[in-house]
Design a protein around this motif. Structure first.
Motif, PDB file in Angstrom:
ATOM      1  N   LEU A 199     -16.471  55.167  -8.908  1.00 33.85           N
ATOM      2  CA  LEU A 199     -17.835  55.112  -8.388  1.00 33.85           C
ATOM      3  C   LEU A 199     -18.861  54.744  -9.463  1.00 33.85           C
ATOM      4  N   SER A 200     -18.391  54.471 -10.678  1.00 40.79           N
ATOM      5  CA  SER A 200     -19.299  54.192 -11.799  1.00 40.79           C
ATOM      6  C   SER A 200     -19.817  52.760 -11.770  1.00 40.79           C
ATOM      7  N   ASP A 201     -20.862  52.511 -12.549  1.00 39.66           N
ATOM      8  CA  ASP A 201     -21.418  51.160 -12.665  1.00 39.66           C
ATOM      9  C   ASP A 201     -20.405  50.201 -13.297  1.00 39.66           C
ATOM     10  N   GLU A 202     -19.607  50.719 -14.241  1.00 33.77           N
ATOM     11  CA  GLU A 202     -18.598  49.884 -14.890  1.00 33.77           C
ATOM     12  C   GLU A 202     -17.583  49.366 -13.864  1.00 33.77           C
ATOM     13  N   ALA A 203     -17.119  50.253 -13.003  1.00 30.57           N
ATOM     14  CA  ALA A 203     -16.159  49.855 -11.976  1.00 30.57           C
ATOM     15  C   ALA A 203     -16.805  48.925 -10.954  1.00 30.57           C
ATOM     16  N   ASN A 234      -5.186  45.987  -4.201  1.00 30.52           N
ATOM     17  CA  ASN A 234      -4.140  46.060  -5.220  1.00 30.52           C
ATOM     18  C   ASN A 234      -4.521  45.362  -6.526  1.00 30.52           C
ATOM     19  N   THR A 235      -5.055  44.152  -6.443  1.00 29.17           N
ATOM     20  CA  THR A 235      -5.364  43.391  -7.656  1.00 29.17           C
ATOM     21  C   THR A 235      -6.488  44.030  -8.457  1.00 29.17           C
ATOM     22  N   VAL A 236      -7.588  44.349  -7.804  1.00 26.70           N
ATOM     23  CA  VAL A 236      -8.718  44.919  -8.527  1.00 26.70           C
ATOM     24  C   VAL A 236      -8.404  46.318  -9.053  1.00 26.70           C
ATOM     25  N   MET A 237      -7.642  47.105  -8.295  1.00 25.27           N
ATOM     26  CA  MET A 237      -7.324  48.457  -8.750  1.00 25.27           C
ATOM     27  C   MET A 237      -6.339  48.445  -9.914  1.00 25.27           C
ATOM     28  N   THR A 238      -5.489  47.438  -9.983  1.00 30.31           N
ATOM     29  CA  THR A 238      -4.600  47.290 -11.136  1.00 30.31           C
ATOM     30  C   THR A 238      -5.418  47.050 -12.393  1.00 30.31           C
ATOM     31  N   ALA A 281     -16.700  59.065  -0.363  1.00 33.19           N
ATOM     32  CA  ALA A 281     -17.790  58.156  -0.724  1.00 33.19           C
ATOM     33  C   ALA A 281     -17.429  56.729  -0.325  1.00 33.19           C
ATOM     34  N   ASN A 282     -18.445  55.936   0.035  1.00 37.99           N
ATOM     35  CA  ASN A 282     -18.257  54.515   0.317  1.00 37.99           C
ATOM     36  C   ASN A 282     -18.332  53.744  -0.996  1.00 37.99           C
ATOM     37  N   VAL A 283     -17.405  52.816  -1.208  1.00 46.08           N
ATOM     38  CA  VAL A 283     -17.323  52.143  -2.505  1.00 46.08           C
ATOM     39  C   VAL A 283     -17.767  50.687  -2.420  1.00 46.08           C
ATOM     40  N   VAL A 284     -17.134  49.901  -1.533  1.00 43.94           N
ATOM     41  CA  VAL A 284     -17.447  48.472  -1.449  1.00 43.94           C
ATOM     42  C   VAL A 284     -17.447  48.008   0.002  1.00 43.94           C
ATOM     43  N   ALA A 329     -10.109  63.850  -9.806  1.00 46.85           N
ATOM     44  CA  ALA A 329     -11.565  63.915  -9.674  1.00 46.85           C
ATOM     45  C   ALA A 329     -12.246  63.006 -10.696  1.00 46.85           C
ATOM     46  N   GLU A 330     -11.714  62.964 -11.903  1.00 44.22           N
ATOM     47  CA  GLU A 330     -12.296  62.123 -12.952  1.00 44.22           C
ATOM     48  C   GLU A 330     -12.087  60.636 -12.655  1.00 44.22           C
ATOM     49  N   PHE A 331     -10.916  60.290 -12.122  1.00 43.67           N
ATOM     50  CA  PHE A 331     -10.668  58.882 -11.780  1.00 43.67           C
ATOM     51  C   PHE A 331     -11.555  58.456 -10.614  1.00 43.67           C
ATOM     52  N   LEU A 332     -11.756  59.352  -9.661  1.00 42.50           N
ATOM     53  CA  LEU A 332     -12.660  59.071  -8.542  1.00 42.50           C
ATOM     54  C   LEU A 332     -14.072  58.810  -9.069  1.00 42.50           C
ATOM     55  N   GLU A 333     -14.509  59.614 -10.021  1.00 39.31           N
ATOM     56  CA  GLU A 333     -15.835  59.431 -10.609  1.00 39.31           C
ATOM     57  C   GLU A 333     -15.941  58.069 -11.287  1.00 39.31           C
ATOM     58  N   TYR A 334     -14.857  57.648 -11.937  1.00 37.61           N
ATOM     59  CA  TYR A 334     -14.845  56.343 -12.597  1.00 37.61           C
ATOM     60  C   TYR A 334     -14.937  55.211 -11.580  1.00 37.61           C
TER      61      TYR A 334
END
Length: 279
Positions: A262-266, A43-47, A108-111, A255-260
Protein backbone atom coordinates in the motif's frame (compact mmCIF):
# COMPACT_ATOMS: atom_id res chain seq x y z
CA UNK A 1 56.15 -25.83 19.47
CA UNK A 2 55.34 -25.24 15.81
CA UNK A 3 53.24 -28.41 15.65
CA UNK A 4 51.34 -27.34 18.76
CA UNK A 5 50.81 -23.85 17.32
CA UNK A 6 49.58 -25.24 14.03
CA UNK A 7 47.30 -27.68 15.84
CA UNK A 8 45.91 -24.88 17.96
CA UNK A 9 45.36 -22.74 14.88
CA UNK A 10 43.56 -25.55 13.06
CA UNK A 11 41.42 -26.18 16.10
CA UNK A 12 40.50 -22.51 16.31
CA UNK A 13 39.66 -22.39 12.60
CA UNK A 14 37.58 -25.54 12.87
CA UNK A 15 35.72 -24.13 15.85
CA UNK A 16 35.15 -20.89 13.99
CA UNK A 17 33.79 -22.72 10.96
CA UNK A 18 31.49 -24.74 13.16
CA UNK A 19 30.24 -21.57 14.83
CA UNK A 20 29.73 -19.93 11.42
CA UNK A 21 27.86 -23.00 10.27
CA UNK A 22 25.65 -22.94 13.35
CA UNK A 23 25.10 -19.22 12.83
CA UNK A 24 24.07 -19.76 9.22
CA UNK A 25 21.68 -22.52 10.24
CA UNK A 26 20.26 -20.32 12.98
CA UNK A 27 19.85 -17.42 10.54
CA UNK A 28 18.11 -19.71 8.06
CA UNK A 29 15.89 -21.05 10.79
CA UNK A 30 14.84 -17.48 11.61
CA UNK A 31 13.54 -16.93 8.06
CA UNK A 32 9.80 -16.28 8.06
CA UNK A 33 7.71 -17.54 5.15
CA UNK A 34 4.34 -16.07 4.23
CA UNK A 35 1.82 -17.46 1.77
CA UNK A 36 0.35 -14.80 -0.54
CA UNK A 37 -2.55 -15.73 -2.84
CA UNK A 38 -2.65 -13.42 -5.86
CA UNK A 39 -4.88 -13.12 -8.93
CA UNK A 40 -3.06 -14.43 -12.02
CA UNK A 41 -3.03 -10.95 -13.57
CA UNK A 42 -0.84 -9.75 -10.68
CA UNK A 43 1.89 -12.35 -11.11
CA UNK A 44 4.42 -10.22 -13.02
CA UNK A 45 4.17 -7.06 -10.95
CA UNK A 46 4.07 -8.94 -7.64
CA UNK A 47 7.20 -10.88 -8.59
CA UNK A 48 8.94 -7.54 -9.05
CA UNK A 49 7.60 -6.22 -5.74
CA UNK A 50 8.72 -9.36 -3.88
CA UNK A 51 12.21 -8.92 -5.30
CA UNK A 52 12.37 -5.30 -4.13
CA UNK A 53 10.88 -6.16 -0.74
CA UNK A 54 13.43 -8.93 -0.20
CA UNK A 55 16.21 -6.37 -0.46
CA UNK A 56 14.67 -4.56 2.52
CA UNK A 57 13.60 -7.67 4.43
CA UNK A 58 15.88 -10.59 3.48
CA UNK A 59 14.56 -12.51 6.47
CA UNK A 60 11.10 -12.82 4.87
CA UNK A 61 10.35 -15.43 2.20
CA UNK A 62 7.28 -14.65 0.10
CA UNK A 63 5.61 -17.61 -1.60
CA UNK A 64 2.98 -16.82 -4.21
CA UNK A 65 0.01 -18.88 -5.31
CA UNK A 66 -1.28 -17.30 -8.54
CA UNK A 67 -4.59 -18.31 -10.11
CA UNK A 68 -8.06 -16.95 -10.78
CA UNK A 69 -9.57 -15.15 -7.80
CA UNK A 70 -12.46 -17.63 -7.71
CA UNK A 71 -10.10 -20.60 -7.50
CA UNK A 72 -8.04 -18.92 -4.79
CA UNK A 73 -11.15 -18.13 -2.76
CA UNK A 74 -12.22 -21.78 -2.90
CA UNK A 75 -8.77 -22.93 -1.80
CA UNK A 76 -8.80 -20.61 1.21
CA UNK A 77 -12.28 -21.75 2.17
CA UNK A 78 -11.09 -25.36 1.92
CA UNK A 79 -8.33 -24.67 4.43
CA UNK A 80 -5.27 -23.92 2.31
CA UNK A 81 -2.74 -21.98 4.38
CA UNK A 82 -2.85 -18.33 3.29
CA UNK A 83 -1.65 -15.11 4.94
CA UNK A 84 -2.65 -12.50 2.34
CA UNK A 85 -5.29 -12.57 -0.40
CA UNK A 86 -4.97 -10.14 -3.33
CA UNK A 87 -8.08 -10.48 -5.49
CA UNK A 88 -8.86 -9.16 -8.96
CA UNK A 89 -12.44 -8.35 -7.90
CA UNK A 90 -14.46 -7.27 -4.89
CA UNK A 91 -16.85 -10.22 -5.16
CA UNK A 92 -14.36 -12.83 -3.94
CA UNK A 93 -13.11 -10.58 -1.15
CA UNK A 94 -16.70 -9.88 -0.07
CA UNK A 95 -17.30 -13.62 0.17
CA UNK A 96 -14.10 -14.17 2.16
CA UNK A 97 -15.15 -11.42 4.55
CA UNK A 98 -18.60 -12.99 4.91
CA UNK A 99 -16.85 -16.25 5.79
CA UNK A 100 -15.12 -14.47 8.67
CA UNK A 101 -11.69 -15.11 7.16
CA UNK A 102 -10.55 -11.50 6.69
CA UNK A 103 -8.64 -9.95 9.59
CA UNK A 104 -10.56 -6.90 10.74
CA UNK A 105 -9.26 -3.57 9.50
CA UNK A 106 -6.82 -5.01 6.95
CA UNK A 107 -8.89 -4.83 3.77
CA UNK A 108 -7.86 -2.15 1.29
CA UNK A 109 -8.29 -1.31 -2.41
CA UNK A 110 -4.95 -1.22 -4.21
CA UNK A 111 -5.31 -0.71 -7.98
CA UNK A 112 -7.80 -0.46 -10.82
CA UNK A 113 -7.47 -2.16 -14.20
CA UNK A 114 -9.20 -2.25 -17.57
CA UNK A 115 -10.40 -5.04 -19.81
CA UNK A 116 -8.79 -5.06 -23.25
CA UNK A 117 -9.54 -6.90 -26.47
CA UNK A 118 -6.29 -8.22 -27.94
CA UNK A 119 -5.01 -10.09 -30.97
CA UNK A 120 -1.62 -11.13 -32.33
CA UNK A 121 0.29 -8.52 -34.30
CA UNK A 122 -0.57 -8.73 -38.01
CA UNK A 123 -3.40 -11.21 -37.37
CA UNK A 124 -5.58 -9.47 -39.95
CA UNK A 125 -8.65 -9.80 -37.69
CA UNK A 126 -11.81 -7.91 -38.52
CA UNK A 127 -12.50 -7.42 -34.82
CA UNK A 128 -12.10 -3.86 -33.58
CA UNK A 129 -13.41 -4.33 -30.04
CA UNK A 130 -16.18 -5.86 -27.94
CA UNK A 131 -18.95 -4.85 -30.33
CA UNK A 132 -17.41 -6.80 -33.21
CA UNK A 133 -16.20 -9.87 -31.29
CA UNK A 134 -18.56 -11.98 -33.36
CA UNK A 135 -16.37 -11.38 -36.42
CA UNK A 136 -13.62 -13.55 -34.96
CA UNK A 137 -13.22 -17.18 -35.95
CA UNK A 138 -12.11 -18.06 -32.42
CA UNK A 139 -12.15 -16.23 -29.09
CA UNK A 140 -10.24 -16.90 -25.87
CA UNK A 141 -12.49 -15.97 -22.94
CA UNK A 142 -12.12 -16.53 -19.20
CA UNK A 143 -15.00 -18.32 -17.49
CA UNK A 144 -17.67 -16.39 -15.60
CA UNK A 145 -16.16 -17.21 -12.19
CA UNK A 146 -12.95 -15.46 -13.29
CA UNK A 147 -13.18 -11.68 -12.75
CA UNK A 148 -11.94 -10.86 -16.27
CA UNK A 149 -14.57 -13.20 -17.70
CA UNK A 150 -17.28 -11.57 -15.61
CA UNK A 151 -16.19 -8.05 -16.56
CA UNK A 152 -16.18 -9.02 -20.25
CA UNK A 153 -19.70 -10.40 -19.94
CA UNK A 154 -20.79 -7.23 -18.16
CA UNK A 155 -19.37 -5.18 -21.01
CA UNK A 156 -21.42 -7.18 -23.49
CA UNK A 157 -24.51 -6.67 -21.31
CA UNK A 158 -23.89 -2.92 -21.24
CA UNK A 159 -23.65 -2.91 -25.03
CA UNK A 160 -27.00 -4.71 -25.27
CA UNK A 161 -25.42 -7.81 -26.79
CA UNK A 162 -26.35 -9.95 -23.77
CA UNK A 163 -29.52 -9.75 -21.70
CA UNK A 164 -29.53 -7.87 -18.42
CA UNK A 165 -28.85 -10.08 -15.41
CA UNK A 166 -28.28 -9.64 -11.69
CA UNK A 167 -24.78 -11.12 -11.93
CA UNK A 168 -22.96 -11.36 -15.26
CA UNK A 169 -20.78 -14.13 -13.83
CA UNK A 170 -23.73 -16.50 -14.28
CA UNK A 171 -23.80 -16.05 -18.05
CA UNK A 172 -22.46 -19.26 -19.59
CA UNK A 173 -19.90 -19.43 -22.35
CA UNK A 174 -22.54 -21.03 -24.56
CA UNK A 175 -24.82 -18.01 -24.06
CA UNK A 176 -21.99 -15.68 -25.01
CA UNK A 177 -21.31 -17.73 -28.14
CA UNK A 178 -24.95 -17.56 -29.20
CA UNK A 179 -25.02 -13.81 -28.64
CA UNK A 180 -21.98 -13.50 -30.90
CA UNK A 181 -23.61 -15.42 -33.73
CA UNK A 182 -22.23 -18.83 -32.81
CA UNK A 183 -18.60 -17.74 -32.51
CA UNK A 184 -16.17 -20.44 -31.36
CA UNK A 185 -15.11 -19.68 -27.78
CA UNK A 186 -12.26 -21.34 -25.93
CA UNK A 187 -13.04 -20.98 -22.22
CA UNK A 188 -9.96 -20.49 -20.05
CA UNK A 189 -9.34 -20.85 -16.29
CA UNK A 190 -7.58 -17.50 -15.89
CA UNK A 191 -6.31 -14.48 -17.83
CA UNK A 192 -2.79 -15.89 -18.18
CA UNK A 193 -4.21 -18.77 -20.24
CA UNK A 194 -6.29 -16.35 -22.32
CA UNK A 195 -3.14 -14.40 -23.11
CA UNK A 196 -1.21 -17.56 -24.00
CA UNK A 197 -3.98 -18.72 -26.35
CA UNK A 198 -3.82 -15.43 -28.28
CA UNK A 199 -0.02 -15.18 -28.37
CA UNK A 200 0.33 -18.80 -29.50
CA UNK A 201 -2.25 -18.18 -32.22
CA UNK A 202 -4.71 -20.85 -31.13
CA UNK A 203 -7.34 -18.11 -30.77
CA UNK A 204 -7.75 -15.09 -33.02
CA UNK A 205 -8.71 -12.66 -30.27
CA UNK A 206 -9.20 -12.64 -26.50
CA UNK A 207 -10.13 -10.42 -23.60
CA UNK A 208 -7.73 -9.88 -20.76
CA UNK A 209 -6.50 -6.99 -18.62
CA UNK A 210 -4.49 -4.03 -19.82
CA UNK A 211 -1.78 -4.86 -17.25
CA UNK A 212 -1.39 -8.34 -18.78
CA UNK A 213 -0.10 -6.83 -22.01
CA UNK A 214 3.04 -5.59 -20.23
CA UNK A 215 6.09 -7.18 -21.83
CA UNK A 216 4.13 -8.40 -24.86
CA UNK A 217 4.04 -5.14 -26.76
CA UNK A 218 5.90 -6.70 -29.71
CA UNK A 219 3.51 -9.67 -29.87
CA UNK A 220 0.09 -8.18 -29.20
CA UNK A 221 -2.14 -5.53 -30.69
CA UNK A 222 -4.67 -3.93 -28.37
CA UNK A 223 -7.87 -3.59 -30.36
CA UNK A 224 -9.83 -1.82 -27.61
CA UNK A 225 -9.30 -0.66 -24.06
CA UNK A 226 -12.81 -1.16 -22.73
CA UNK A 227 -14.29 1.80 -20.89
CA UNK A 228 -15.15 1.57 -17.18
CA UNK A 229 -18.59 2.78 -18.28
CA UNK A 230 -19.16 -0.66 -19.79
CA UNK A 231 -17.49 -2.96 -17.28
CA UNK A 232 -17.60 -0.95 -14.09
CA UNK A 233 -14.44 -0.43 -12.05
CA UNK A 234 -11.99 -3.34 -11.95
CA UNK A 235 -10.79 -2.80 -8.40
CA UNK A 236 -8.22 -5.16 -6.84
CA UNK A 237 -8.61 -5.46 -3.05
CA UNK A 238 -6.09 -7.01 -0.65
CA UNK A 239 -6.53 -8.24 2.92
CA UNK A 240 -4.77 -10.26 5.59
CA UNK A 241 -6.38 -13.67 5.99
CA UNK A 242 -7.20 -15.39 9.27
CA UNK A 243 -4.60 -18.17 9.28
CA UNK A 244 -4.86 -20.38 12.35
CA UNK A 245 -1.60 -22.14 11.46
CA UNK A 246 0.46 -18.93 11.39
CA UNK A 247 2.65 -17.94 14.33
CA UNK A 248 3.22 -14.40 15.58
CA UNK A 249 6.22 -13.92 13.28
CA UNK A 250 4.20 -14.88 10.19
CA UNK A 251 1.33 -12.60 11.13
CA UNK A 252 3.72 -9.70 11.69
CA UNK A 253 5.54 -10.38 8.41
CA UNK A 254 2.24 -10.53 6.51
CA UNK A 255 1.11 -7.24 8.05
CA UNK A 256 4.39 -5.56 7.11
CA UNK A 257 4.25 -6.83 3.52
CA UNK A 258 0.65 -5.62 3.24
CA UNK A 259 1.80 -2.19 4.42
CA UNK A 260 4.50 -2.21 1.74
CA UNK A 261 1.98 -3.09 -0.99
CA UNK A 262 0.00 0.00 0.00
CA UNK A 263 3.07 2.28 0.02
CA UNK A 264 3.95 5.00 -2.47
CA UNK A 265 6.98 2.96 -3.57
CA UNK A 266 4.78 0.01 -4.52
CA UNK A 267 2.23 2.31 -6.18
CA UNK A 268 4.93 3.54 -8.57
CA UNK A 269 5.78 -0.07 -9.51
CA UNK A 270 2.11 -0.88 -10.15
CA UNK A 271 1.82 2.15 -12.42
CA UNK A 272 4.87 1.05 -14.43
CA UNK A 273 3.12 -2.27 -15.09
CA UNK A 274 0.05 -0.52 -16.60
CA UNK A 275 -2.17 -0.63 -13.51
CA UNK A 276 -4.35 2.36 -12.68
CA UNK A 277 -3.38 3.49 -9.17
CA UNK A 278 -6.15 6.06 -8.92
CA UNK A 279 -8.51 4.18 -6.60
Amino acid sequence: MRKRAVSALLAAMLAGNLLMGCGAKQEKAMETEIQVFIAASLNTVMTELAKEYHEIHPEVKITYNADSSGTLLTQIEEGYECDLFFSAAQKQMDQLESDGLVMEGTRANVVNNQVVVVTRKDSGTEVTGLESLGNAESIALAGGSVPAGRYTRQGLVSLGMLEETEDAAGISTEEVSRALGGAEISEQDNVSKVLAAVIEGSCEVGTTYYSDTYGYEDDLEILEIVSYDLTGNVIYPIAQVVNEEADDAQRAAAAEFLEYILSDEARAVFASYYFDTDV
